[in-house]
Write an enzyme that holds these catalytic residues in place. Sequence first.
Site, mmCIF file in Angstrom:
data_model
loop_
_atom_site.group_PDB
_atom_site.id
_atom_site.type_symbol
_atom_site.label_atom_id
_atom_site.label_comp_id
_atom_site.label_asym_id
_atom_site.label_seq_id
_atom_site.Cartn_x
_atom_site.Cartn_y
_atom_site.Cartn_z
ATOM 1 N N CYS A 1 26.823 -0.914 15.886
ATOM 2 C CA CYS A 1 25.757 -1.175 16.847
ATOM 3 C C CYS A 1 25.590 -2.672 17.095
ATOM 4 O O CYS A 1 25.370 -3.436 16.148
ATOM 5 C CB CYS A 1 24.454 -0.575 16.321
ATOM 6 S SG CYS A 1 22.999 -1.019 17.291
ATOM 7 N N TRP B 1 21.267 8.340 12.887
ATOM 8 C CA TRP B 1 22.360 7.781 12.107
ATOM 9 C C TRP B 1 22.319 8.346 10.682
ATOM 10 O O TRP B 1 21.248 8.616 10.147
ATOM 11 C CB TRP B 1 22.216 6.258 12.029
ATOM 12 C CG TRP B 1 22.288 5.549 13.339
ATOM 13 C CD1 TRP B 1 21.260 5.301 14.192
ATOM 14 C CD2 TRP B 1 23.450 4.981 13.944
ATOM 15 N NE1 TRP B 1 21.707 4.607 15.296
ATOM 16 C CE2 TRP B 1 23.048 4.397 15.164
ATOM 17 C CE3 TRP B 1 24.795 4.893 13.563
ATOM 18 C CZ2 TRP B 1 23.941 3.739 16.014
ATOM 19 C CZ3 TRP B 1 25.677 4.237 14.400
ATOM 20 C CH2 TRP B 1 25.248 3.676 15.606
ATOM 21 N N VAL C 1 18.792 1.759 14.930
ATOM 22 C CA VAL C 1 19.084 0.686 13.989
ATOM 23 C C VAL C 1 19.213 -0.587 14.819
ATOM 24 O O VAL C 1 19.595 -0.531 15.986
ATOM 25 C CB VAL C 1 20.384 0.953 13.196
ATOM 26 C CG1 VAL C 1 20.191 2.104 12.231
ATOM 27 C CG2 VAL C 1 21.578 1.229 14.104
ATOM 28 N N TYR D 1 25.703 -1.557 29.356
ATOM 29 C CA TYR D 1 25.256 -0.169 29.255
ATOM 30 C C TYR D 1 24.881 0.380 30.629
ATOM 31 O O TYR D 1 25.125 1.552 30.934
ATOM 32 C CB TYR D 1 24.059 -0.061 28.304
ATOM 33 C CG TYR D 1 24.426 -0.169 26.853
ATOM 34 C CD1 TYR D 1 24.716 0.957 26.096
ATOM 35 C CD2 TYR D 1 24.499 -1.412 26.229
ATOM 36 C CE1 TYR D 1 25.064 0.862 24.761
ATOM 37 C CE2 TYR D 1 24.852 -1.524 24.899
ATOM 38 C CZ TYR D 1 25.135 -0.388 24.171
ATOM 39 O OH TYR D 1 25.496 -0.477 22.844
#
Length: 340
Positions: free
Chosen positions: A46, A79, A114, A177
């Site tokens: 990430c 996750w 996260v 994104y």
Amino acid sequence: MSEPGTYVEKSFKRDTNYITTRITADGRDGFPVEAGRYRLVVSRACPWANRAIIVRRLLGLEDALSMGICGPTHDKRSWTFDLDPGGVDPVLQIPRIQDAYLKRDPDYPRGITVPAMVDLTTGAVVTNDFKQITVDLETQWRDLHRDGAPDLYPDALADEIESVSEPIYRFVNNGVYRCGFAGTQEAYDKAYRRLWEHLDLLEERLSTRRYLVGDHITEADVRLFTTLARFDPVYHGHFKCNRNKLSEMGALWGYARDLFQTPGFGDTIDFTHIKQHYYIVHTDINPTGVVPVGPALENWATPHGREELGGSPFGDGTPPGPPREIVPPEHNPVLALLAG
């Protein structure tokens, strides 16, 4: 997830409703800075978590702030700690970070993201506000920084750091994104145009200065680097950000290599986890789940020549020591080349 969001008029809109509780020197939100009390939960895949990994390492906070590392993929729930024996985090004793969110709020309604800071006294998440986490590590945790830690968020440069970083976030960090998850040609074209307009501006800015702000590494550089490190392996193809590769841009490519070759940056990059995350988890974009073998990575180790622009990575500070948490050599073969 690393990219919770919704589609608005077929364009991607990131969910930015984070838990904004802060861990501060004065404990104003009920969570004072305290060595050994908190655990930083990340995934090396990430980019938002990668920022916190870099900052923790540069500041030498490993003894004060432990780190749990999730695997590169996740399911719809959250996750998971599948890298650890038995699939359970050895400190938190939970199989997935969602458990710490539900410890905070049994009806937690938002994205399970996260990085997250977890209070070991309760097992509950304190905050997942990725931007504030790194700024607070840099400013609120100063008493626990290592000797020689760089000042990544100098008071005199704070406004400039934020003014430079805001469009980087909007058009580059999040812009890739917006390209990748665009639901219409119009939404994609708009995101693509804005991404490359801003990358061209950054190319121009970095052609005459070694770092984004000031004459040494700051928070602004950390924020940009994690996107650049993923650009050719993922964003160029998977997210259709393919006007050209990062390695075809003179100043940005030199800047990215300069940072990568600086202790605390490249040694946090796990190219295998990065590619597995994007190509396996994003089944709407890559339904086969096939992970590409390339691109070749050896070019990250080539000389960058950025020293000629002046400045030094750590200012009056010193480099961090060897990393405590090691990226498997086969996941980042560049490090062996740099070591010699």
